[in-house]
Design an enzyme around this catalytic site. Structure first.
Site, PDB file in Angstrom:
ATOM      1  N   ASP A 172       0.841  -1.202   0.000  1.00  0.00           N
ATOM      2  CA  ASP A 172       0.000   0.000   0.000  1.00  0.00           C
ATOM      3  C   ASP A 172       0.873   1.249   0.000  1.00  0.00           C
ATOM      4  O   ASP A 172       1.732   1.410   0.875  1.00  0.00           O
ATOM      5  CB  ASP A 172      -0.884   0.035   1.257  1.00  0.00           C
ATOM      6  CG  ASP A 172      -1.954  -1.050   1.244  1.00  0.00           C
ATOM      7  OD1 ASP A 172      -2.088  -1.753   0.222  1.00  0.00           O
ATOM      8  OD2 ASP A 172      -2.650  -1.185   2.257  1.00  0.00           O
ATOM      9  N   ASP A 227      -7.149   6.797  10.636  1.00  0.00           N
ATOM     10  CA  ASP A 227      -6.956   6.091   9.366  1.00  0.00           C
ATOM     11  C   ASP A 227      -7.875   4.866   9.362  1.00  0.00           C
ATOM     12  O   ASP A 227      -7.678   3.940  10.155  1.00  0.00           O
ATOM     13  CB  ASP A 227      -5.479   5.666   9.254  1.00  0.00           C
ATOM     14  CG  ASP A 227      -5.166   4.974   7.937  1.00  0.00           C
ATOM     15  OD1 ASP A 227      -6.105   4.653   7.186  1.00  0.00           O
ATOM     16  OD2 ASP A 227      -3.971   4.740   7.670  1.00  0.00           O
ATOM     17  N   ALA A 266     -18.802   4.579  11.862  1.00  0.00           N
ATOM     18  CA  ALA A 266     -18.972   5.225  13.171  1.00  0.00           C
ATOM     19  C   ALA A 266     -20.353   4.965  13.772  1.00  0.00           C
ATOM     20  O   ALA A 266     -20.615   5.345  14.920  1.00  0.00           O
ATOM     21  CB  ALA A 266     -18.726   6.718  13.037  1.00  0.00           C
ATOM     22  N   ALA A 301      -8.080  -0.777   6.404  1.00  0.00           N
ATOM     23  CA  ALA A 301      -8.005  -2.136   6.997  1.00  0.00           C
ATOM     24  C   ALA A 301      -8.987  -2.358   8.146  1.00  0.00           C
ATOM     25  O   ALA A 301      -9.096  -3.487   8.641  1.00  0.00           O
ATOM     26  CB  ALA A 301      -6.596  -2.479   7.474  1.00  0.00           C
ATOM     27  N   ALA A 302      -9.720  -1.319   8.560  1.00  0.00           N
ATOM     28  CA  ALA A 302     -10.639  -1.510   9.690  1.00  0.00           C
ATOM     29  C   ALA A 302     -11.767  -2.490   9.330  1.00  0.00           C
ATOM     30  O   ALA A 302     -12.152  -3.333  10.151  1.00  0.00           O
ATOM     31  CB  ALA A 302     -11.220  -0.176  10.127  1.00  0.00           C
ATOM     32  N   GLY A 328     -21.536   1.835  14.071  1.00  0.00           N
ATOM     33  CA  GLY A 328     -21.529   0.466  14.589  1.00  0.00           C
ATOM     34  C   GLY A 328     -21.817  -0.548  13.497  1.00  0.00           C
ATOM     35  O   GLY A 328     -21.362  -0.391  12.359  1.00  0.00           O
ATOM     36  N   ASN A 357     -19.658  -3.154   3.712  1.00  0.00           N
ATOM     37  CA  ASN A 357     -19.738  -1.843   4.351  1.00  0.00           C
ATOM     38  C   ASN A 357     -20.872  -1.049   3.682  1.00  0.00           C
ATOM     39  O   ASN A 357     -21.612  -1.583   2.840  1.00  0.00           O
ATOM     40  CB  ASN A 357     -18.376  -1.128   4.335  1.00  0.00           C
ATOM     41  CG  ASN A 357     -17.944  -0.694   2.945  1.00  0.00           C
ATOM     42  OD1 ASN A 357     -18.753  -0.642   2.008  1.00  0.00           O
ATOM     43  ND2 ASN A 357     -16.672  -0.374   2.781  1.00  0.00           N
TER      44      ASN A 357
HETATM   45  O1  RIB Z   1      -9.156  -2.747   2.925  1.00  0.00           O
HETATM   46  C1  RIB Z   1      -7.931  -2.065   2.881  1.00  0.00           C
HETATM   47  C2  RIB Z   1      -7.070  -2.631   1.782  1.00  0.00           C
HETATM   48  O2  RIB Z   1      -7.683  -2.403   0.534  1.00  0.00           O
HETATM   49  C3  RIB Z   1      -5.695  -1.989   1.674  1.00  0.00           C
HETATM   50  O3  RIB Z   1      -4.756  -2.625   2.495  1.00  0.00           O
HETATM   51  C4  RIB Z   1      -5.402  -2.068   0.183  1.00  0.00           C
HETATM   52  O4  RIB Z   1      -4.357  -2.927  -0.139  1.00  0.00           O
HETATM   53  C5  RIB Z   1      -6.704  -2.528  -0.472  1.00  0.00           C
HETATM   54  O5  RIB Z   1      -6.658  -3.855  -0.782  1.00  0.00           O
END
Ligand code: RIB
Length: 308
Positions: free
Chosen positions: A14, A248, A225, A251-252, A227, A185
């Site tokens: 990334d 940030d 945010a 990746a969440a 839930g 999402n």
């Molecule tokens: O969900 C986040 C990811 O989406 C990042 O790490 C990026 O590589 C994309 O795949």
């Protein structure tokens, strides 16, 4: 005994770049922060989260025969991930994602799939040789590979977890035979159903629309945010978020779905799994980076204890 989860998915490097706002067409703008090359990819983030949270992660992916591929393989091994089913592709580069990060942590991501697009049916079938207890996928690899993972999981009677990112409006959802948990999402929900889950009514309508396309046991909508929203075909529940300062969000969502799967496999209780996943997602957004921002089980336990 900890569960063994087969994660089929992408590995990327990334390029993270902060921006005060998204440039208009034709505009050149100066970033307001530093840039960083970090490790990521929706599959890799998921595998690392599974391992950080105490389950055994078997990762089926591909990287290029290049320095980025070497770096990722080394990192996965250091995280205790089973890397036997990650192939080094001699013809394609390691996947790359350009992540534009706005103030408040919102991101916009463009992915060059590289080696990820070569993950094929036989890669997936071989990885079932690890005798997993469950299988997870996202939509960042090719459709045939995803469908093979779903079909093989159904054939072997294994729970199949889908993180629907990035949403593909053309994806033949009906080919996913039996899905234990389907988790998109807000944007992915809208792309897949045409319904923005911005109210409880719309969450229900969108969840019902998903269930009309795929045989799903639980829909879990990730609402950021707000839930998350859990629907089991009859009952629904809005699970409140943990209030944090997001820096940030990268990746969440991946960490959330991994946490949901790990905890659900441990407890069999989707609601407590969703609460745990909310905590993991919340902690992840408080840290910069993709894979590096994913917490360990001890960190999550400590966070939950502090927040009550
Ligand atoms: O969900 C986040 C990811 O989406 C990042 O790490 C990026 O590589 C994309 O795949």
């Amino acid at each position: 005994m900890s569960k063994r989860i087969l994660v089929t998915g992408s590995s990327n490097i990334d390029l993270m770049l902060s921006t005060p706002y998204i440039p208009a067409p034709g505009e050149t703008m100066i970033s307001d922060g530093a840039y960083a090359f970090t490790s990521g990819g929706k599959g890799a983030n998921t595998a690392v989260a599974v391992s950080n949270l105490g389950a055994e992660a078997v990762f089926c992916s591909r990287v290029g025969d290049d320095a980025y591929g070497d770096k990722l393989l080394e990192l996965f091994a250091s995280k205790g991930i089973d890397t036997r089913f990650i192939r080094v592709d001699r013809l394609e580069q390691t996947g790359l994602a350009v992540v534009l990060l706005e103030k408040g942590g919102t991101n916009r991501i463009v992915v060059y799939p590289g080696a990820n697009k070569k993950i094929n049916e036989s890669d997936i079938e071989a990885a079932f040789g690890a005798y997993p207890d469950a299988v997870m996928t996202q939509f960042e690899i090719n459709r045939e590979a995803i469908v093979t993972a779903a079909r093989t999981a159904a054939y072997e009677g294994l729970p199949f977890f889908v993180d629907a990112g990035p949403a593909d409006p053309e994806f033949p959802l009906g080919k996913l035979e039996r899905v234990e948990v389907f988790s998109p999402n807000e944007n992915e929900t809208e792309i897949l159903t045409g319904i923005r889950p911005n109210s409880l009514d719309n969450c229900l309508r969108a969840s019902m629309a998903l269930c009309s396309k795929v045989d799903i046991r639980y829909v879990v909508l990730k609402l950021g945010a707000r839930g998350c929203y859990v629907y089991d075909g009859k009952y629904c529940d809005l699970i409140s978020p943990f209030d944090v300062n997001a820096v940030d969000t990268t990746a969440a969502g991946d960490a959330f779905t991994a946490a949901l799967a790990v905890e659900y496999l441990n407890s069999g209780d989707i609601i407590s799994a969703a609460r745990f996943a909310n905590a993991v997602g919340a902690l992840t957004v408080t840290r910069p980076g993709s894979l590096a921002s994913i917490p360990t089980r001890d960190e999550v336990a400590d966070f939950i204890a502090r927040r009550g």
